[in-house]
Design a protein around this motif. Structure first.
Motif, PDB file in Angstrom:
ATOM      1  N   GLN A  13       0.863  -1.537  -0.441  1.00  0.00           N
ATOM      2  CA  GLN A  13      -0.065  -0.534  -0.351  1.00  0.00           C
ATOM      3  C   GLN A  13       0.724   1.042   0.058  1.00  0.00           C
ATOM      4  OE1 GLN A  13      -2.405  -1.021   3.376  1.00  0.00           O
ATOM      5  NE2 GLN A  13      -3.962  -2.085   2.589  1.00  0.00           N
ATOM      6  N   VAL A  18       0.143  -1.822  -5.497  1.00  0.00           N
ATOM      7  CA  VAL A  18       0.180  -2.754  -6.802  1.00  0.00           C
ATOM      8  C   VAL A  18       1.383  -3.899  -6.761  1.00  0.00           C
ATOM      9  CG1 VAL A  18      -0.248  -3.547  -8.946  1.00  0.00           C
ATOM     10  CG2 VAL A  18      -0.637  -1.426  -8.062  1.00  0.00           C
ATOM     11  N   ARG A  52      -5.667 -11.292 -12.556  1.00  0.00           N
ATOM     12  CA  ARG A  52      -5.879 -10.203 -11.209  1.00  0.00           C
ATOM     13  C   ARG A  52      -6.138 -10.352 -10.822  1.00  0.00           C
ATOM     14  NH1 ARG A  52      -9.534  -5.742 -11.242  1.00  0.00           N
ATOM     15  NH2 ARG A  52      -8.288  -4.043 -10.816  1.00  0.00           N
ATOM     16  N   GLN A  53      -6.078 -10.038  -9.091  1.00  0.00           N
ATOM     17  CA  GLN A  53      -6.913  -9.695  -8.076  1.00  0.00           C
ATOM     18  C   GLN A  53      -6.832  -8.808  -7.358  1.00  0.00           C
ATOM     19  OE1 GLN A  53      -5.796 -12.729  -5.243  1.00  0.00           O
ATOM     20  NE2 GLN A  53      -8.044 -12.946  -4.045  1.00  0.00           N
ATOM     21  N   VAL A  54      -7.546  -8.146  -6.777  1.00  0.00           N
ATOM     22  CA  VAL A  54      -8.388  -7.439  -5.386  1.00  0.00           C
ATOM     23  C   VAL A  54      -8.320  -7.614  -4.466  1.00  0.00           C
ATOM     24  CG1 VAL A  54      -8.932  -5.432  -4.724  1.00  0.00           C
ATOM     25  CG2 VAL A  54      -8.660  -5.929  -7.628  1.00  0.00           C
ATOM     26  N   TYR A  55      -7.122  -7.633  -3.120  1.00  0.00           N
ATOM     27  CA  TYR A  55      -7.055  -8.277  -2.353  1.00  0.00           C
ATOM     28  C   TYR A  55      -7.070  -7.328  -0.806  1.00  0.00           C
ATOM     29  CZ  TYR A  55      -5.832 -11.284   1.928  1.00  0.00           C
ATOM     30  OH  TYR A  55      -5.602 -11.798   2.957  1.00  0.00           O
ATOM     31  N   THR A  59      -4.014  -4.334  -5.601  1.00  0.00           N
ATOM     32  CA  THR A  59      -4.266  -5.324  -6.659  1.00  0.00           C
ATOM     33  C   THR A  59      -2.703  -6.413  -6.915  1.00  0.00           C
ATOM     34  OG1 THR A  59      -4.971  -3.473  -7.438  1.00  0.00           O
ATOM     35  CG2 THR A  59      -4.729  -4.923  -9.005  1.00  0.00           C
TER      36      THR A  59
END
Length: 94
Positions: A13, A18, A52-55, A59
C-alpha cells in the motif's frame, strides 16, 4: 490465490498498492538456470498474461503458473532496504 501477510499488505500500500508475482530466471555460478518466484511492487508489462485479484485494497497480478500453489508473500529488511519475498515455491529447472 496467494497468501499475503499484513506487513506485506501495508508495504505494498505504501508503494502504490500493486504487486506482481512472477517467475524470474536466476543463473547459477556453474551455468545452471532456475526460475524463482519473485514479488515486485509494480504492474506487469504484459497484464493480459497475468491473473488479477484485488485483495484488501491492493491489486495482485499473478503469473498463472504460480496461482493456487500455496505461496505466501512477506516483507523483510529495514527502512529503505525493505523488500517483498515469496515463500513456498520450489525451484524449477530452466
Amino acid at each position: 490465490m496467494i497468501d499475503i501477510d499484513n506487513a506485506a499488505i501495508a508495504f505494498v500500500q505504501q508503494q502504490g498498492g500493486v504487486v506482481t508475482v512472477r517467475l524470474s530466471p536466476k543463473h547459477g555460478c556453474c551455468g545452471g538456470l532456475a526460475s524463482v518466484a519473485v514479488a515486485e511492487t509494480q504492474a506487469p508489462n504484459n497484464p493480459e498474461a497475468f491473473q488479477r485479484q484485488v485483495y484488501q485494497g491492493i491489486t495482485l497480478w499473478v503469473a498463472p503458473e504460480l496461482a493456487a500453489q500455496g505461496l505466501r508473500i512477506g516483507v523483510e529488511g529495514w527502512w529503505k532496504l525493505r523488500h517483498l519475498y515469496v515463500d513456498g515455491a520450489a525451484l524449477s529447472a530452466g
